[in-house]
Design an enzyme around this catalytic site. Structure first.
Site, PDB file in Angstrom:
ATOM      1  N   GLU A 132       1.894  14.699  10.285  1.00  0.00           N
ATOM      2  CA  GLU A 132       1.251  14.951   8.996  1.00  0.00           C
ATOM      3  C   GLU A 132       2.022  14.374   7.816  1.00  0.00           C
ATOM      4  OE1 GLU A 132       3.907  18.102  10.319  1.00  0.00           O
ATOM      5  OE2 GLU A 132       2.005  17.424  11.138  1.00  0.00           O
ATOM      6  N   ASP A 174       1.409 -22.740  -3.376  1.00  0.00           N
ATOM      7  CA  ASP A 174       1.112 -23.961  -4.100  1.00  0.00           C
ATOM      8  C   ASP A 174       2.423 -24.715  -4.320  1.00  0.00           C
ATOM      9  OD1 ASP A 174       2.362 -22.491  -6.052  1.00  0.00           O
ATOM     10  OD2 ASP A 174       0.797 -22.700  -7.543  1.00  0.00           O
ATOM     11  N   ASP A 180      -1.040 -19.223  -8.778  1.00  0.00           N
ATOM     12  CA  ASP A 180      -1.139 -18.722 -10.150  1.00  0.00           C
ATOM     13  C   ASP A 180      -2.391 -19.184 -10.893  1.00  0.00           C
ATOM     14  OD1 ASP A 180      -0.564 -21.382 -10.451  1.00  0.00           O
ATOM     15  OD2 ASP A 180       1.200 -21.095 -11.727  1.00  0.00           O
ATOM     16  N   ASP A 225      -6.652 -20.305  -7.026  1.00  0.00           N
ATOM     17  CA  ASP A 225      -5.905 -19.573  -6.006  1.00  0.00           C
ATOM     18  C   ASP A 225      -6.437 -18.156  -5.796  1.00  0.00           C
ATOM     19  OD1 ASP A 225      -3.989 -21.664  -5.611  1.00  0.00           O
ATOM     20  OD2 ASP A 225      -2.980 -21.041  -7.449  1.00  0.00           O
ATOM     21  N   ASN A 251       7.557  18.044  23.287  1.00  0.00           N
ATOM     22  CA  ASN A 251       7.350  19.474  23.064  1.00  0.00           C
ATOM     23  C   ASN A 251       6.063  19.968  23.715  1.00  0.00           C
ATOM     24  OD1 ASN A 251       9.685  19.736  21.648  1.00  0.00           O
ATOM     25  ND2 ASN A 251       8.733  19.712  19.616  1.00  0.00           N
ATOM     26  N   ASN A 257       8.036  22.707  12.970  1.00  0.00           N
ATOM     27  CA  ASN A 257       7.475  21.421  12.553  1.00  0.00           C
ATOM     28  C   ASN A 257       7.759  21.143  11.078  1.00  0.00           C
ATOM     29  OD1 ASN A 257       5.988  19.211  13.668  1.00  0.00           O
ATOM     30  ND2 ASN A 257       4.261  19.779  12.360  1.00  0.00           N
ATOM     31  N   ASP A 289       9.942  18.092   9.669  1.00  0.00           N
ATOM     32  CA  ASP A 289       9.302  17.109   8.786  1.00  0.00           C
ATOM     33  C   ASP A 289      10.057  16.952   7.477  1.00  0.00           C
ATOM     34  OD1 ASP A 289       7.289  16.202  10.413  1.00  0.00           O
ATOM     35  OD2 ASP A 289       5.893  17.766   9.827  1.00  0.00           O
TER      36      ASP A 289
END
Length: 906
Positions: free
Chosen positions: A331, A373, A648, A652, A716, A741, A745
């Site tokens: 998560e 370019d 640029d 392009d 687990n 958990n 985390d």
């Protein structure tokens, strides 16, 4: 009248095609239609164009201009608009993992609104989404700050009424309308698409549209012009000036034939806004996400069924199944990815790089092909005198001196090549002219003759002459100057220019052209009868002195930067609208293996399969248009490459959007900056090398999190399946799984600040969902071996073998499970031996130590009873240390075997 009715939308692509293909077809069709309309104006006489537009040479009246502005709208092109903050916020939470957690939290709340698990899941969701929103919102604001909030004006000729005299005044460019008569001079931006009515010595910089580094000469147009032969490309028409270009020299008057979205510029820009195509990063995250979700959908029902059947309490089994689903869900992946990308964006901002879209950082690291370019990226974006050659191609200071005298004494506006000659001599301080020569007359440059001449008086006192001596020095296009030459200077001698010698000197000029140099010839003549004024008729019987050859020189660090990118596994391909000879010369100078240069005209007949093969083996593409650039990018992507594009110009923009990572500069046209993902404040490939390293570090730390979480969670769950089948009570309470958990985390949040091994950064990295699945299955069960060992220890050594002692069993497994998960961080983060050959960064060390201390403290804390924990006996901890040491030893051994078998780790 053609341009006085707003354009009707056209059906541009069949609905059966994919979105990207439809966009490409739309761009191609829009530019083709705009080009056909413009070239039609080019082919017709000026008077006919004015009549069709309902305009006159004196300009529109103010009332007519107001009506047309209302009809056609402001003279602006389509551009991206930043989404509202609330839309960005909602999008930050639009993630499959967050969706899973929200669903699980809703189920838990439906079962029991007071369940603390609902709060834990809500905290996980809130932190993940809000962090991502804040980072992307800040990046968007930084990118918006680059836009210059200035009003640009142009000189427009209008009348107060139908009988009034015309007046020229400045109006904002967005107020220009079709039929307006615009005055142009050096330095002006072209405000819209114009058909020239009159022009003299007009040079226009078209790099933003065509990629051509040098200004392009437009035809000297008179008021009675009859139009030119129709061309299929409006950029090449010498009586049209297009929006997005600028005047470098000369003067002109033009009538506006198209504004805003109807311009050639606007036809491309209008096809480039909207939803962007999925990039390598987006596809990779999606594949990995659904791999883990599919795994969860298989494992959770199995855990639920086994617990329900063996324990008989289906409600408890249901809650336990939800907790297992949470345990299997990475998560924090969106949050870890966001933190990784945000850290990369901050690091890159210190190197003058603005990251508009955070995902682009990872794509930059995965990039294995960079299309760029030429002008301003590999070159200095300025014209320099590269060499000055005699008639045999050898360097000769006399040629430089005559060229300098011509450029120095002319009184008109000096073009870029004149300035390059002057700069070369001024830097070297090789020529002093004040005392030796004085100006007599000049014959100005014009586009019909393509040359200019000055006549100088050689100072008779300095030269030791008893009479004045006038010297004509002519400089211009090789063919035109050679036509006037009867002799040439050969190693100090004046010899007749025979047919054989004429062919010889022509070959010298052509050889330099083939090297990508722009060549001018220099010739002189001593005037027989000096006088005060001279004319074109006096440009005769000249003596060819030699040639001046010009180049937009490569940047000093370009070769090193390209080699550094090559060392990082990135192939560089040059995709330019410029001349093929110039492109080949520059690319060779910076160390690229040029090979065969492919022209844009060679691309059009190819289908996608053939273009894939051609793009794979080609290094330099020249004279390519916007549609062809985008096709090249897509062909490389179809061949499995992660493609970056650096550009640029408006030409392009399509390729910038289609690339996995679009890179532009702050001096680029607006539509290029809006299409880009990354904006460089300096147009420098060296900056990209650092960005690539940052991108690979970002990706590596993201993969670390995924592999750590996926493998430990799999272990687990596997342990839960075994324990559920043989133990008469729940091996761990649902709330314990959620707390475990959450602590794990939070410890993982330091992952973005970890360092990567040098070996990992040497080549491009990409998503590999199958590899992650293989890693999870191979490495995950290692922890289960020691989980089961701890089950046996708790059951047999500490007599936690009944429901009355289940809290002791669960507390013992909680600590062992959390500590083994935390240790796996150090085992997986490197292919080397942890702590000895490779150490984690201090934030990772601190967070993992805090996670360990938290896990050890919880069974003894005031929260222990509410969470179901009981204190553990002192005898537990020696067993714990033994299990963890054995776990680390076996993991390192199997890591070595895994690397030997599959050749990879992270």
């Amino acid at each position: 009248m053609t341009m006085l009715t707003p354009r009707t939308p056209t059906k541009l692509a069949p609905p059966g095609k994919g979105r990207r293909e439809r966009k490409a077809a739309e761009l191609e069709t829009r530019t083709r239609l705009a080009g056909e309309q413009l070239t039609g104006f080019s082919a017709r006489p000026g008077a006919s164009v004015l009549q069709e537009l309902g305009a006159t040479r004196s300009g529109l009246t103010h009332a007519e201009a107001a009506l047309r502005l209302e009809r056609h709208g402001a003279n602006v092109v389509a551009h991206e608009r930043a989404p509202r903050w609330w839309f960005q916020l909602a999008k930050a939470f639009w993630n499959p993992f967050i969706g899973v957690l929200v669903f699980l939290a809703a189920v838990m709340w439906w079962q029991d609104p007071a369940d603390p698990g609902v709060v834990i899941l809500s905290v996980m969701v809130g932190i993940s989404g809000l962090l991502r929103f804040w980072q992307e919102f800040r990046s968007g604001r930084a990118a918006d700050a680059l836009k210059k909030l200035v009003t640009t004006t142009c000189a427009v000729q209008r009348r107060a009424g139908s009988g009034s005299a015309p007046t020229t005044f400045e109006v904002p460019m967005d107020q220009v309308v079709p039929g307006d008569v615009v005055k142009l001079a050096a330095g002006d931006l072209i405000p819209a698409d114009l058909r020239l009515v009159t022009s003299k010595d007009l040079m226009v910089g078209q790099a933003a549209l065509s990629g051509e580094s040098l200004p392009v000469a437009k035809a000297d147009t008179r008021t009675d012009d009859r139009g030119q032969c129709e061309t299929t490309d409006p950029v090449e028409a010498d009586n049209l000036c297009l929006m997005g270009t600028s005047v470098t020299s000369g003067t002109a008057t033009g009538v506006v034939v198209a504004t805003g979205a109807d311009t050639y510029f606007g036809s491309m820009a209008g096809s480039l806004v909207g939803e962007r195509p999925q990039t390598n990063f987006d596809n990779g995250v999606r594949k990995v996400s659904f791999l883990l979700i599919r795994f969860m959908l298989v494992m959770v029902p199995v855990v639920f069924a086994i617990n329900g059947l063996t324990k008989g309490d289906w409600d408890e089994a249901f809650l336990f199944g939800i907790a297992v689903a949470v345990g299997l869900t990475p998560e924090m992946l969106p949050m870890v990815v966001s933190a990784n990308l945000a850290r990369g964006a901050v690091a890159m901002s210190k190197r003058k790089v603005v990251v508009k879209r955070l995902n682009a950082i990872q794509n930059l690291g995965a990039m294995d092909v960079l299309c760029t370019d030429k002008t301003g990226t590999l070159t200095e974006d300025r014209i320099v005198l590269d060499r000055y050659l005699d008639v045999h191609g050898d360097e000769d200071d006399e040629v430089l001196e005559y060229g300098y005298l011509n450029s120095h004494f002319q009184t008109g506006l000096k073009n870029l090549m004149d300035q390059a000659v002057i700069n070369r001599v001024d830097e070297a301080e090789e020529v002093v002219v004040d005392a030796r020569f004085s100006m007599v007359d000049e014959i100005p440059f014009d586009f019909a003759r393509r040359r200019m001449s000055v006549v100088l008086d050689r100072n008779s006192v300095v030269a030791g002459l008893g009479r004045p001596e006038h010297v004509m020095i002519t400089k211009g296009a090789v063919e035109e100057v050679l036509d006037l030459c009867t002799h040439m200077r050969d190693r100090g001698r004046r010899v007749e220019l025979t047919g054989q010698l004429r062919a010889h000197v022509t070959r010298i000029a052509e050889d330099n052209n083939r090297r990508g140099l722009r060549v001018l010839a220099v010739a002189t003549r001593t005037v027989d009868t000096p006088r005060d004024t001279y004319s074109v008729a006096d440009e005769e019987r000249l003596t060819l002195v030699g040639f001046l050859a010009f180049l937009d020189p490569p940047k000093a660090d370009a070769a090193r930067a390209l080699q550094a990118l090559a060392d990082k596994g990135i192939a560089v391909k040059v995709v330019t609208g410029d001349n093929d000879l110039v492109a080949a010369r520059v690319c060779a100078d910076v160390g690229l293996d040029v090979g065969h240069v492919v022209l844009g005209a060679e691309i059009d007949p190819l289908d996608d399969t053939a273009l894939r093969a051609l793009a794979a083996r080609t290094t330099v593409f020249a004279k390519v248009n916007p549609v062809q650039k985008a096709r090249i990018v897509r062909a490389l992507q179809a061949d499995g490459h992660t493609v970056g594009f650096l550009g640029d110009g408006i030409n392009d923009a399509a390729a910038l959007r289609d690339a996995d990572v679009g890179i532009s500069v702050d001096t680029a046209v607006d539509i290029a900056k809006e299409s880009a993902d990354i904006i460089l404040l300096e147009k420098d490939l060296t900056v990209l090398e650092q960005g690539v390293i940052q991108g690979r570090t970002t990706f590596g730390n993201t993969i670390k999190y995924i592999k750590m979480t996926a493998s430990s969670n799999f272990g687990n769950v596997f342990s839960v399946l075994v324990a559920s089948a043989f133990i008469p009570f729940q091996p761990m309470l649902a709330i314990m799984l959620l707390v475990q958990n959450l602590v794990y985390d939070i410890a993982q949040l330091a992952t973005p600040w970890d360092r990567m091994d040098e070996e990992y950064l040497r080549k491009p990295r990409n998503w590999d969902a199958k590899g992650i699945g293989r890693f999870m299955v191979c490495i995950g069960p290692i922890s289960s071996i020691f989980d089961i060992a701890m089950f046996v220890i708790m059951w047999n050594v500490f007599a936690a073998d009944s429901e009355a002692q289940q809290a002791l069993f669960q507390s013992g497994w909680f600590i062992e499970g959390l500590l083994s998960q935390t240790l796996i961080v150090h085992m997986i983060r490197t292919r080397k031996i942890p702590f000895i050959q490779s150490r984690a960064s201090w934030p990772v060390m601190v967070m993992t130590v805090l996670a360990v201390l938290t896990g050890l403290y919880l069974p003894f804390s005031p929260l222990a009873a509410s969470l179901g924990f009981v204190p553990l006996p002192a005898g537990y901890f020696p067993w714990l240390i033994g299990v963890l040491l054995a776990y680390c030893t076996l993991t390192q051994l199997l890591k070595t075997l895994y690397i030997r078998k599959f050749g990879t780790w992270l």
